[in-house]
Design an enzyme around this catalytic site. Sequence first.
Site, PDB file in Angstrom:
ATOM      1  N   LYS A  35       0.840  -1.202   0.000  1.00 26.29           N
ATOM      2  CA  LYS A  35       0.000   0.000   0.000  1.00 26.29           C
ATOM      3  C   LYS A  35       0.880   1.260   0.000  1.00 26.29           C
ATOM      4  O   LYS A  35       0.641   2.210  -0.743  1.00 26.29           O
ATOM      5  CB  LYS A  35      -0.871  -0.021   1.269  1.00 26.29           C
ATOM      6  CG  LYS A  35      -2.145   0.753   1.176  1.00 26.29           C
ATOM      7  CD  LYS A  35      -2.985   0.419   2.396  1.00 26.29           C
ATOM      8  CE  LYS A  35      -4.218   1.267   2.459  1.00 26.29           C
ATOM      9  NZ  LYS A  35      -4.926   1.154   3.730  1.00 26.29           N
ATOM     10  N   GLU A 151     -13.585  12.325  13.383  1.00 28.02           N
ATOM     11  CA  GLU A 151     -13.698  12.823  12.018  1.00 28.02           C
ATOM     12  C   GLU A 151     -15.130  12.638  11.537  1.00 28.02           C
ATOM     13  O   GLU A 151     -15.743  11.626  11.814  1.00 28.02           O
ATOM     14  CB  GLU A 151     -12.712  12.035  11.136  1.00 28.02           C
ATOM     15  CG  GLU A 151     -12.573  12.565   9.769  1.00 28.02           C
ATOM     16  CD  GLU A 151     -12.428  14.081   9.766  1.00 28.02           C
ATOM     17  OE1 GLU A 151     -11.450  14.593  10.306  1.00 28.02           O
ATOM     18  OE2 GLU A 151     -13.329  14.759   9.228  1.00 28.02           O
ATOM     19  N   LEU A 153     -16.082  13.154   8.174  1.00 24.11           N
ATOM     20  CA  LEU A 153     -16.144  13.182   6.723  1.00 24.11           C
ATOM     21  C   LEU A 153     -16.959  12.014   6.166  1.00 24.11           C
ATOM     22  O   LEU A 153     -17.043  10.950   6.762  1.00 24.11           O
ATOM     23  CB  LEU A 153     -14.742  13.205   6.118  1.00 24.11           C
ATOM     24  CG  LEU A 153     -13.715  12.144   6.492  1.00 24.11           C
ATOM     25  CD1 LEU A 153     -13.915  10.881   5.695  1.00 24.11           C
ATOM     26  CD2 LEU A 153     -12.329  12.707   6.257  1.00 24.11           C
ATOM     27  N   LYS A 207     -19.051  11.672  18.558  1.00 28.50           N
ATOM     28  CA  LYS A 207     -18.928  10.971  17.271  1.00 28.50           C
ATOM     29  C   LYS A 207     -20.022   9.897  17.119  1.00 28.50           C
ATOM     30  O   LYS A 207     -20.700   9.808  16.092  1.00 28.50           O
ATOM     31  CB  LYS A 207     -17.531  10.337  17.184  1.00 28.50           C
ATOM     32  CG  LYS A 207     -17.329   9.407  16.023  1.00 28.50           C
ATOM     33  CD  LYS A 207     -17.354  10.138  14.708  1.00 28.50           C
ATOM     34  CE  LYS A 207     -17.424   9.143  13.562  1.00 28.50           C
ATOM     35  NZ  LYS A 207     -17.417   9.789  12.268  1.00 28.50           N
ATOM     36  N   CYS A 263     -19.546   2.830   8.425  1.00 31.62           N
ATOM     37  CA  CYS A 263     -19.683   3.583   9.677  1.00 31.62           C
ATOM     38  C   CYS A 263     -21.009   3.357  10.389  1.00 31.62           C
ATOM     39  O   CYS A 263     -21.028   2.860  11.514  1.00 31.62           O
ATOM     40  CB  CYS A 263     -19.495   5.065   9.390  1.00 31.62           C
ATOM     41  SG  CYS A 263     -17.935   5.402   8.567  1.00 31.62           S
TER      42      CYS A 263
HETATM   43  C1  UGA Z   1     -21.067   8.717   7.605  1.00 31.28           C
HETATM   44  C2  UGA Z   1     -21.371  10.124   8.165  1.00 31.28           C
HETATM   45  O1  UGA Z   1     -22.280  10.809   7.298  1.00 31.28           O
HETATM   46  C3  UGA Z   1     -20.089  10.954   8.298  1.00 31.28           C
HETATM   47  O2  UGA Z   1     -20.375  12.213   8.893  1.00 31.28           O
HETATM   48  C4  UGA Z   1     -19.098  10.173   9.179  1.00 31.28           C
HETATM   49  O3  UGA Z   1     -17.856  10.855   9.312  1.00 31.28           O
HETATM   50  C5  UGA Z   1     -18.830   8.818   8.558  1.00 31.28           C
HETATM   51  O4  UGA Z   1     -20.083   8.097   8.449  1.00 31.28           O
HETATM   52  C6  UGA Z   1     -17.868   8.081   9.470  1.00 31.28           C
HETATM   53  O5  UGA Z   1     -18.219   7.821  10.629  1.00 31.28           O
HETATM   54  O6  UGA Z   1     -16.710   7.873   9.074  1.00 31.28           O
HETATM   55  P1  UGA Z   1     -20.608   7.711   5.151  1.00 31.28           P
HETATM   56  O7  UGA Z   1     -20.704   6.363   5.802  1.00 31.28           O
HETATM   57  O8  UGA Z   1     -19.476   7.985   4.238  1.00 31.28           O
HETATM   58  O9  UGA Z   1     -20.566   8.873   6.277  1.00 31.28           O
HETATM   59  O10 UGA Z   1     -21.934   7.904   4.292  1.00 31.28           O
HETATM   60  P2  UGA Z   1     -23.305   8.692   4.423  1.00 31.28           P
HETATM   61  O11 UGA Z   1     -23.379   9.685   3.338  1.00 31.28           O
HETATM   62  O12 UGA Z   1     -23.571   9.158   5.785  1.00 31.28           O
HETATM   63  O13 UGA Z   1     -24.346   7.515   4.059  1.00 31.28           O
HETATM   64  C7  UGA Z   1     -24.483   6.367   4.892  1.00 31.28           C
HETATM   65  C8  UGA Z   1     -25.625   5.504   4.406  1.00 31.28           C
HETATM   66  O14 UGA Z   1     -26.879   6.149   4.634  1.00 31.28           O
HETATM   67  C9  UGA Z   1     -25.589   5.189   2.914  1.00 31.28           C
HETATM   68  O15 UGA Z   1     -25.935   3.848   2.729  1.00 31.28           O
HETATM   69  C10 UGA Z   1     -26.624   6.125   2.308  1.00 31.28           C
HETATM   70  O16 UGA Z   1     -27.189   5.650   1.127  1.00 31.28           O
HETATM   71  C11 UGA Z   1     -27.644   6.155   3.434  1.00 31.28           C
HETATM   72  N1  UGA Z   1     -28.487   7.378   3.410  1.00 31.28           N
HETATM   73  C12 UGA Z   1     -27.941   8.591   3.658  1.00 31.28           C
HETATM   74  C13 UGA Z   1     -29.845   7.253   3.159  1.00 31.28           C
HETATM   75  O17 UGA Z   1     -30.378   6.128   2.934  1.00 31.28           O
HETATM   76  N2  UGA Z   1     -30.628   8.379   3.181  1.00 31.28           N
HETATM   77  C14 UGA Z   1     -30.103   9.604   3.426  1.00 31.28           C
HETATM   78  O18 UGA Z   1     -30.889  10.589   3.445  1.00 31.28           O
HETATM   79  C15 UGA Z   1     -28.734   9.721   3.674  1.00 31.28           C
END
Ligand code: UGA
Length: 438
Positions: A35, A151, A153, A207, A263
Amino acid sequence: MRVAMIGTGYVGLVSGACFSEFGVDVVCVDKDVSKIANLEAGKMPIYEPGLEDLVAKNVEAGRLSFTTNLPDAVKNADAVFIAVGTPSRRGDGHADLSYVFVAAKEIAEAVDGYTVVVTKSTVPVGTGREVEEIIAKAQPDAEVDVVSNPEFLREGSAIEDFMRPDRVVIGTKSERAQNVMRSLYRPLYLTETPIVFTSRQTSELIKYAANTFLATKITFINEIADLCEVVGADVQDVARGIGLDGRIGRKFLHAGPGYGGSCFPKDTLALVKTGADVERPLRIVETVVDINTKRKSRMADKIIETCGGVDGKTIAILGVTFKPNTDDMRDSPSLDIVASLQGAGATIRAYDPEGMEEAETMMANVIWCADAYETMGGADAVSIITEWNQFRALDLERARSLLKAPVMIDLRNIYDPEEMASAGFTYVSVGRARVDAS
Ligand code: UGA
């Protein structure tokens, strides 16, 4: 300022690259020799928009480098970030902290002079104290403050989220450590980003509370969607109608096949375990976990019912990653949906713009295709599981001519039901009425 970032996963690599963009000298450390070799050659281990360019730019400027040599990186650092994985522990759902503790021990053996050790990995309340104990045991004279700096993000928009966050949370009562953290995040001070200084355990809990709240919000709208389907209401309008209330907010109210990813599933589960351990059960979160788990097979049932059974039929699946703009397949709803459809006798043809390489190792007997249209060729129905942009504007006439029957099950609500009916489709979505070709 010099930073050592331990772990080059999503959080570590993005944070490392972004800190270097802030002007900090960053060394990213990983045990995985290949990596690191790839990163040195400019090859990213993940698909994340903008990351490759950001890394290349900062490597070129001499502010970002990669190594497998943890002691050297730590010895020279003012701050050492622990950004290793904390997966769900097999069997009980607790966060597996073994990588964090190994990193803590290795850091302890190498620190030289005052160093701030920062946990950026998502770790349960109390982990900072354990890291502190490990370091004190390995090197009692080490001049170290252990800080929590979670974090927030999101995959797919990680760089933007790091550079323009809603807030930064820093958990430490040490003023000396606060000053180091302040200088690391100085560019965000200039943009008046709110910085929450608090205790370490509060920061650790923030978090989990944030991710769990968002998972709850999604699960809430998913249940409302199910209700909408029965009473003839439209979940998109419900989401807008409630989301415009500033106290509720419009974000994370998109009904769909259930949350997935690296997450939410693991963090909701870990928080449930934390509550149970201290006899403060988190019953809302327990229910959220249960509803979300069951939702995936409900989604498969939706497809099966729409098709009048799938035994001997072919289903075209568009999108398999847990969300768009990532190649991440971890806990993606598609894994359960595809397995259930196959269990009911369906043949699966599938396409995903970035996720197929990983998906191939996790899904058996899927016919992988080169694009959306090839996927639909000869299929009895098409289902959209991930809302990639390229699926939002399909040539519907072409799609209809390729499919055996014009049937679409859209689990992300990216099409307008009336338009689909006029285009000759039977269209089933989430939380909205089914329409048939008009
Ligand atoms: C999530 C959090 O949004 C971040 O703030 C956090 O930092 C991150 O976890 C982490 O802990 O590292 P992520 O897992 O990248 O981020 O993705 P999201 O955009 O939150 O989506 C998560 C899931 O929820 C996806 O399957 C998405 O499709 C779903 N989702 C999201 C919905 O079904 N409806 C929504 O309105 C939003």
